[in-house]
Design a protein around this motif. Sequence first.
Motif, short mmCIF file in Angstrom:
data_model
loop_
_atom_site.label_atom_id
_atom_site.label_comp_id
_atom_site.label_asym_id
_atom_site.label_seq_id
_atom_site.Cartn_x
_atom_site.Cartn_y
_atom_site.Cartn_z
N LYS A 206 -14.96 -91.22 -13.79
CA LYS A 206 -14.87 -92.28 -12.59
C LYS A 206 -13.39 -92.40 -12.70
N GLU A 207 -12.50 -92.26 -13.45
CA GLU A 207 -11.03 -92.51 -13.42
C GLU A 207 -10.60 -91.50 -12.33
N VAL A 214 -13.35 -89.67 -1.66
CA VAL A 214 -14.90 -89.82 -1.92
C VAL A 214 -15.86 -89.79 -0.66
N VAL A 215 -16.89 -89.02 -0.42
CA VAL A 215 -17.84 -89.24 0.72
C VAL A 215 -19.09 -89.10 -0.08
N ALA A 216 -19.94 -89.99 -0.01
CA ALA A 216 -21.41 -89.94 -0.51
C ALA A 216 -22.25 -89.63 0.53
N VAL A 217 -23.44 -88.75 0.37
CA VAL A 217 -24.25 -88.72 1.46
C VAL A 217 -25.54 -89.29 0.84
N SER A 218 -26.10 -90.42 1.85
CA SER A 218 -27.12 -91.03 1.31
C SER A 218 -28.38 -90.29 0.92
N ILE A 246 -28.00 -97.61 -2.16
CA ILE A 246 -27.07 -96.63 -2.36
C ILE A 246 -25.73 -96.98 -2.41
N GLY A 247 -25.40 -97.78 -1.34
CA GLY A 247 -24.07 -98.27 -1.25
C GLY A 247 -23.62 -99.07 -2.27
N GLU A 248 -24.80 -99.99 -2.67
CA GLU A 248 -24.16 -100.86 -3.98
C GLU A 248 -24.14 -99.90 -5.41
N PHE A 253 -16.97 -96.20 -6.15
CA PHE A 253 -16.32 -94.72 -5.98
C PHE A 253 -16.13 -94.35 -4.57
N VAL A 254 -16.79 -94.80 -3.55
CA VAL A 254 -16.75 -94.08 -2.10
C VAL A 254 -15.63 -94.55 -1.47
#
Lengths: 302, 302
Positions: A206-207, A214-218, A246-248, A253-254
């Motif tokens: 996380k650090e 950071v990109v998250a793909v749902s 997912i956003g929550e 991070f993202v």
Amino acid sequence: MICVLSGGTGTPKLIQGLKEVLDSEDLSIIVNTVENNYFSGVYVSGDIDVVMYTLADMINEEFWYGIKGDTFITNNFLEEIGCPEPLKIGDRDRATKIEKTIRLSEGYTLSEIVEIQKNNLNIKSKIIPMSDVDSDIKIVTDIGELDFHDFLIDKQCEPEVLDVVYSNVPPSNQLIQTIEESDMVILGPSNPITSIMPILSIEGVKEALKNKFVVAVSPIVGTEPVSGPAGKFMNALGYEISPIGIGEMYKDFVDYLVIDNQDKDLVDNLKNIVPNVGVTNIMMKSLDIKIDLAKFILDLKK
Amino acid sequence: MICVLSGGTGTPKLIQGLKEVLDSEDLSIIVNTVENNYFSGVYVSGDIDVVMYTLADMINEEFWYGIKGDTFITNNFLEEIGCPEPLKIGDRDRATKIEKTIRLSEGYTLSEIVEIQKNNLNIKSKIIPMSDVDSDIKIVTDIGELDFHDFLIDKQCEPEVLDVVYSNVPPSNQLIQTIEESDMVILGPSNPITSIMPILSIEGVKEALKNKFVVAVSPIVGTEPVSGPAGKFMNALGYEISPIGIGEMYKDFVDYLVIDNQDKDLVDNLKNIVPNVGVTNIMMKSLDIKIDLAKFILDLKK
């Protein structure tokens, strides 16, 4: 360098797209190892093997598991002699797993073994197990703490879930450094509870992500997880089974959450949760779509 | 009931003859388990598998090892990925070994597992591992005590052998009773040092043999052991590499020693060593010869 956090389903499809638009050397995959275990006498690191076979163009795309065109002579004969395998392992796939088993018994770390195996398969991208120490998922329920498979199979996911706890295992040697050296970190569309969160929960991850793009793909389109029991766990943990949930989960991070065109009505809501939302086709039904999604993600930083 | 003490080579050929002339239920095979071990993640009880495949008409008679017509897909792929197996295991053969591995890890004894496997293969004869506890052979030499394989491979059999010591393991549950219930015990033409003596050295076996009609078939014709390092060991232990040496080794146990027609000149000498000598064709090059030898042995008691 682009770094992808991956489980064994969902994300490998995105990796197929990324490997077409990036130099292989510029791609590093950090892979979930939680619930790695021995089956039929061999060490099974399921997600790592799927990622490795995907990068080597050997993956069986019908099942997203094992090697395409593999035979099942040993598996079939085990069934014939009255000892069916709990996990169906192909003959070539078994060889990969036997090598891991032998080398582990000789004292190699999982990271070292994966390095040997991927080099033998001429894979130039990095494949980094999240940890060289085996770990598991414990489900804290109203009837006590349960093993993941116990909860899933024996208890049929029926007890009320209070928490999901990942073993505290150290990062593999290259894990943190790989994240730190990345220009972008992608949280792939794998099961957030059983694949991505185990990686994120490793000490230092996380650090390391804090200063990264950071990109998250749902992994969820509409109200349907693409695969597996993600929904049940998300629900149990108080997350909506939707890109909102997912956003929550990923909000700390993202920089971007990428959702499907079908969910474009959620953008305004999501913008209250995550910094940015990307909307495109994330249903990776063809190589073209995989490549388009890969380009879309890489363009988010430009 | 006829009881045969067997290793993995030589004796299985005799078993092929015996199974043609006896009811399957009247045949019990007690099998050497010394040096059973794990290879490529699976438990290998080599001699037991050869005996089992022989009784099921599945044995690969070219190598007297593994299953006839077996494929080697896993073995070949292991070689392809740079991790050749120390022991070449076929795909179907591997299934048998995986089942043993799984069931051992579940707490079954080797005897119980062999019983399950032989029943699945419709084998009516008994197959009895000499022990359910793993054991090995230690070679006492002028440079110290060596592991069997260390002496054989690393040291190329060069050190002077002072003694051969078998681990002290308990008999499997049915071992002594099977001998006691037999009308005849046959010491098969297997390597006396690495296959037959390990069985004879189990506590209670020599005593059980005392009141039995025991026939040994010489594993040596002329001055040539049929296979393996038997010669070296016999020599090192002070036995002549000939049917005479075999007579000396077995003299305390046997009523009859059966030797080959080629060695008929040794009969007078041998009669000073063992009570009786049978002379016939023991070079089992065809099923007819195997059957004739089986009949010859069974007739010795009439």
